[in-house]
Scaffold this active site. Structure first.
Site, mmCIF file in Angstrom:
data_model
loop_
_atom_site.group_PDB
_atom_site.id
_atom_site.type_symbol
_atom_site.label_atom_id
_atom_site.label_comp_id
_atom_site.label_asym_id
_atom_site.label_seq_id
_atom_site.Cartn_x
_atom_site.Cartn_y
_atom_site.Cartn_z
ATOM 1 N N ARG A 56 18.353 -31.100 54.904
ATOM 2 C CA ARG A 56 16.863 -31.064 54.325
ATOM 3 C C ARG A 56 16.193 -30.406 55.170
ATOM 4 O O ARG A 56 15.816 -30.640 56.352
ATOM 5 C CB ARG A 56 16.084 -32.407 54.032
ATOM 6 C CG ARG A 56 14.682 -32.125 53.847
ATOM 7 C CD ARG A 56 13.989 -33.487 53.409
ATOM 8 N NE ARG A 56 14.685 -33.859 52.153
ATOM 9 C CZ ARG A 56 13.803 -34.621 51.314
ATOM 10 N NH1 ARG A 56 12.444 -35.393 51.651
ATOM 11 N NH2 ARG A 56 14.445 -35.148 50.167
ATOM 12 N N HIS B 185 15.451 -28.724 44.768
ATOM 13 C CA HIS B 185 15.818 -30.004 45.126
ATOM 14 C C HIS B 185 17.168 -30.542 44.121
ATOM 15 O O HIS B 185 16.762 -31.549 43.265
ATOM 16 C CB HIS B 185 14.884 -30.996 44.958
ATOM 17 C CG HIS B 185 14.910 -32.214 45.727
ATOM 18 N ND1 HIS B 185 15.878 -32.720 46.565
ATOM 19 C CD2 HIS B 185 13.994 -33.238 45.757
ATOM 20 C CE1 HIS B 185 16.015 -33.958 46.891
ATOM 21 N NE2 HIS B 185 14.596 -34.300 46.564
ATOM 22 N N ASP C 84 4.943 -34.193 39.919
ATOM 23 C CA ASP C 84 5.341 -34.108 41.179
ATOM 24 C C ASP C 84 4.252 -33.933 41.958
ATOM 25 O O ASP C 84 3.170 -33.608 41.451
ATOM 26 C CB ASP C 84 6.445 -33.373 41.867
ATOM 27 C CG ASP C 84 7.092 -33.416 43.033
ATOM 28 O OD1 ASP C 84 6.852 -34.558 43.545
ATOM 29 O OD2 ASP C 84 7.771 -32.572 43.570
ATOM 30 N N GLN D 91 18.012 -34.212 43.703
ATOM 31 C CA GLN D 91 17.109 -35.199 42.741
ATOM 32 C C GLN D 91 17.248 -34.913 41.295
ATOM 33 O O GLN D 91 17.384 -35.941 40.591
ATOM 34 C CB GLN D 91 15.470 -34.446 43.063
ATOM 35 C CG GLN D 91 14.633 -35.392 42.187
ATOM 36 C CD GLN D 91 14.451 -36.817 42.742
ATOM 37 O OE1 GLN D 91 14.310 -37.181 43.929
ATOM 38 N NE2 GLN D 91 14.405 -37.568 41.746
ATOM 39 N N CYS E 160 9.741 -37.895 40.890
ATOM 40 C CA CYS E 160 11.011 -37.796 41.944
ATOM 41 C C CYS E 160 10.339 -38.934 43.119
ATOM 42 O O CYS E 160 11.289 -39.429 43.802
ATOM 43 C CB CYS E 160 11.227 -36.521 42.474
ATOM 44 S SG CYS E 160 10.019 -35.742 43.347
ATOM 45 N N ARG F 73 19.764 -42.124 42.646
ATOM 46 C CA ARG F 73 20.000 -41.138 43.811
ATOM 47 C C ARG F 73 21.519 -41.519 44.653
ATOM 48 O O ARG F 73 22.327 -40.703 44.484
ATOM 49 C CB ARG F 73 18.894 -41.100 44.790
ATOM 50 C CG ARG F 73 17.780 -40.485 44.467
ATOM 51 C CD ARG F 73 17.679 -38.921 44.094
ATOM 52 N NE ARG F 73 17.912 -38.438 45.112
ATOM 53 C CZ ARG F 73 17.233 -37.767 46.179
ATOM 54 N NH1 ARG F 73 15.813 -38.014 46.111
ATOM 55 N NH2 ARG F 73 17.708 -37.006 46.952
HETATM 56 N N1 CP Z 1 12.491 -37.972 46.096
HETATM 57 C C1 CP Z 1 12.862 -37.676 47.385
HETATM 58 O O1 CP Z 1 13.656 -36.840 47.763
HETATM 59 O O2 CP Z 1 12.401 -38.508 48.255
HETATM 60 P P1 CP Z 1 12.390 -38.462 49.839
HETATM 61 O O3 CP Z 1 11.387 -37.345 50.097
HETATM 62 O O4 CP Z 1 11.658 -39.588 50.097
HETATM 63 O O5 CP Z 1 13.601 -38.187 50.134
HETATM 64 N N1 NVA Z 2 7.988 -31.463 46.107
HETATM 65 C C1 NVA Z 2 8.143 -32.180 46.891
HETATM 66 C C2 NVA Z 2 9.254 -33.214 46.701
HETATM 67 C C3 NVA Z 2 9.571 -34.350 47.588
HETATM 68 C C4 NVA Z 2 10.777 -35.164 47.387
HETATM 69 C C5 NVA Z 2 7.987 -31.880 48.276
HETATM 70 O O1 NVA Z 2 8.709 -30.564 48.619
HETATM 71 O O2 NVA Z 2 7.350 -32.275 49.133
#
Ligand code: CP
Ligand code: NVA
Length: 307
Positions: free
Chosen positions: A108, A135, A226, A138, A266, A294
């Site tokens: 990530r 993502h 989101d 997700q 998400c 997930r």
């Molecule tokens: N939805 C998701 O990816 O959550 P986190 O940021 O907690 O991993």
């Molecule tokens: N759009 C959000 C998703 C988190 C899982 C971010 O990138 O922070």
């Protein structure tokens, strides 16, 4: 060996096989405790390294459980713990070294380009656990959740309200591949990635982008949103929140969707901003199932990457 970086990299049948195998494994393990492995343990003796340069609750824990259920083990690293994160070792050298220790890497990071750079030098598969651009993990969990709640996603209608962010970008790719209708409502300046919209149009995606949240939500099978401010979002936060106010998912807006529509997010959520407590905790919400799934979608992704 396969990489899982963008939904658009996979064929429709590869994506379908990942979802179907997630359903199968999930049903076969029944109510086993989360830390107990599946009978066949296809990842036995193998290791996943996870690297996070942004916070995570779900991705970190669900990948760890996914690896355990497949019989393997995981090593979780944060940005300040390794040289690459601190910027004193190149991606090339980090990739070469991680390839000596592990069987698969999950990253990530803010920069999507870093993932592509890792891919060049890794000798093991890489999974994208979220970037500024997308993502994909997700979205695979969301497809699984949608289908468990409402059946085959092909031909169904999903409404996305609010920021055209990384999650929305992956949704556009998924709509193109899984052939569902996607209606996105957001202000012009927060629209999803232009190249991804072009990809969708070129591939006959049933995609509507509008500024009208009611037009998007009309008769939808699922309403989704989101956070308005994503991790690393370098914007005037108050201004953006003001601009997005009319896209809040609330009771009035959910009424426009089909009566049996589900609500998805998400997570993490900023309650009372993009969604009201009433909807988030209400009977149409499947957000906890999304988080649980997930684990199951990612087991299937790991298997596909390492087969
Ligand atoms: N939805 C998701 O990816 O959550 P986190 O940021 O907690 O991993
Ligand atoms: N759009 C959000 C998703 C988190 C899982 C971010 O990138 O922070």
């Amino acid at each position: 060996m396969n990489n899982f970086i963008n939904i658009s990299d996979l064929t429709k049948s590869e994506l379908r096989s990942i979802i179907n195998s997630a359903k199968k494994r999930k049903s076969e393990r029944g109510k086993k405790p989360n830390s107990q492995p599946d009978i066949d343990q296809p990842f036995k003796g193998k290791t996943m390294i996870m690297f996070f340069s942004k916070p995570s609750t779900r991705t970190r824990i669900s990948f760890d459980l996914a690896v355990r259920q497949l019989g393997g083990s995981s090593i979780i690293l944060n940005e300040d713990e390794i040289h690459y994160g601190k910027g004193d070792e190149t991606i090339k050298d980090t990739a070469k070294v991680l390839s000596q220790y592990a069987d698969i890497l999950m990253i990530r990071t803010d920069s999507h380009e870093d993932i592509n750079e890792f891919k060049k030098y890794l000798e093991i598969p890489i999974i994208n656990g979220l970037t500024n651009l997308n993502h994909p993990c997700q979205i695979m969990s969301d497809i699984l959740t949608f289908e468990e709640s409402k059946g085959d996603i092909e031909g169904k209608t999903i409404a996305w309200l609010g920021d055209g962010n990384n999650v929305a970008n992956s949704f556009i790719e998924a709509a193109t591949k899984f052939k569902f209708e996607l209606k996105i409502a957001c202000p012009k300046k927060y629209q999803p990635n232009k190249k991804i919209i072009e990809f969708a149009k070129k591939n006959n995606c049933n995609l509507l982008i509008t500024e009208d949240p009611y037009k998007a939500a009309k008769d939808a099978d699922c309403v989704m949103t989101d956070k308005w401010i994503s991790m690393g979002d370098k914007v005037n936060k108050n201004k953006k929140k003001k601009d997005l106010k009319k896209y809040q998912v609330n009771k009035k807006l959910m009424k426009i969707a089909k009566p049996d529509a589900i609500f998805m997010h998400c997570l993490p959520a900023s309650r009372e901003e993009e969604v009201t407590n009433e909807i988030m905790d209400g009977p149409q919400s499947v957000v906890w199932l999304q988080a649980f799934n997930r684990i199951h979608a990612q087991k299937s992704i790991i298997e596909w990457c390492t087969k």
